[in-house]
Scaffold this motif. Sequence first.
Motif, PDB file in Angstrom:
ATOM      1  N   SER A  12     102.718 148.030 -16.445  1.00  0.00           N
ATOM      2  CA  SER A  12     102.645 148.792 -15.200  1.00  0.00           C
ATOM      3  C   SER A  12     101.199 148.905 -14.755  1.00  0.00           C
ATOM      4  CB  SER A  12     103.234 150.184 -15.383  1.00  0.00           C
ATOM      5  OG  SER A  12     102.355 150.987 -16.145  1.00  0.00           O
ATOM      6  N   GLY A  13     100.984 149.351 -13.524  1.00  0.00           N
ATOM      7  CA  GLY A  13      99.634 149.544 -13.027  1.00  0.00           C
ATOM      8  C   GLY A  13      99.209 150.994 -13.005  1.00  0.00           C
ATOM      9  N   LEU A  24      99.832 142.202 -10.721  1.00  0.00           N
ATOM     10  CA  LEU A  24      99.804 141.871  -9.295  1.00  0.00           C
ATOM     11  C   LEU A  24      98.677 142.588  -8.550  1.00  0.00           C
ATOM     12  CD1 LEU A  24     103.612 141.846  -8.381  1.00  0.00           C
ATOM     13  CD2 LEU A  24     102.110 139.886  -8.835  1.00  0.00           C
ATOM     14  N   VAL A  25      97.940 143.421  -9.246  1.00  0.00           N
ATOM     15  CA  VAL A  25      96.800 144.102  -8.625  1.00  0.00           C
ATOM     16  C   VAL A  25      95.774 143.052  -8.215  1.00  0.00           C
ATOM     17  CG1 VAL A  25      94.869 145.673  -9.052  1.00  0.00           C
ATOM     18  CG2 VAL A  25      97.168 146.259  -9.842  1.00  0.00           C
ATOM     19  N   PRO A  26      95.258 143.100  -6.993  1.00  0.00           N
ATOM     20  CA  PRO A  26      94.350 142.054  -6.531  1.00  0.00           C
ATOM     21  C   PRO A  26      92.935 142.183  -7.080  1.00  0.00           C
ATOM     22  CG  PRO A  26      94.730 143.649  -4.782  1.00  0.00           C
ATOM     23  CD  PRO A  26      95.644 144.029  -5.909  1.00  0.00           C
ATOM     24  N   LYS A 204      89.136 143.075 -20.735  1.00  0.00           N
ATOM     25  CA  LYS A 204      90.448 143.484 -20.244  1.00  0.00           C
ATOM     26  C   LYS A 204      90.316 144.489 -19.101  1.00  0.00           C
ATOM     27  CE  LYS A 204      94.983 144.782 -22.099  1.00  0.00           C
ATOM     28  NZ  LYS A 204      95.711 145.189 -23.316  1.00  0.00           N
ATOM     29  N   VAL A 205      91.099 144.292 -18.062  1.00  0.00           N
ATOM     30  CA  VAL A 205      91.136 145.221 -16.937  1.00  0.00           C
ATOM     31  C   VAL A 205      92.220 146.258 -17.221  1.00  0.00           C
ATOM     32  CG1 VAL A 205      91.615 145.488 -14.471  1.00  0.00           C
ATOM     33  CG2 VAL A 205      90.302 143.514 -15.290  1.00  0.00           C
TER      34      VAL A 205
END
Length: 220
Positions: A12-13, A24-26, A204-205
Amino acid sequence: MHAVGIVAAAGSGLRLGADLPKALVPLAGRPLVAWSVDALRAGGVAELVVTVPPGQRDAFAAVLPADVRLLDGGATRTASVRVGLDAASVTADVVLVHDAARPLTPPDVVRRVLAALAAGHPAAVPVLPVVDTTVVVDDAGVIRDAPPRAALRRVQTPQGFDRAILAAAYARLAPDADLTDDAAVVRAAGVPVVTVEGDERAAKVTVPHDLAVAERQVRR
């Protein structure tokens, strides 16, 4: 050597403060997962499997090449990788497991992992030295130990494995197991894991600050 890449992208974001899946986060106008898929391709991995949140295949298909196979991931990272491994071509010699949240991993890191596997190692992971003092604390937050950092390493992805060995290690794993990475899965089966040089750009983001740092790197 036929390599299959499994990209774990079912997270999840929430910690990024996003209302869409983290992958899917840009980043600079492209989703994180697209950067990660491109890194594997540029490093020499032709076949790609991406495990995505259930119900999100269409969203991922819209941003990834048509030849990338999309599968519903599981409730944990370990479960998602198990899904991807089950779908990987049985003709593959090796499997590389990569986090979609490490978008700026240089292709050279991928090549180093592949080279270690080609040299006959059953498992290889990229690592970096630990530069900060690292401590062990108790439940009250009191420092109880400070292990020497000379032998400590930070582990990154992609992590590479002989396909048959990784499949056998997962087959021995309890269905509800949730390990931190795939090196832990094969180590639990007694498989030695060799290390190769990682890269700071493969960070890692996880939180908004990480994304901001990645944005600055892209724009340099």
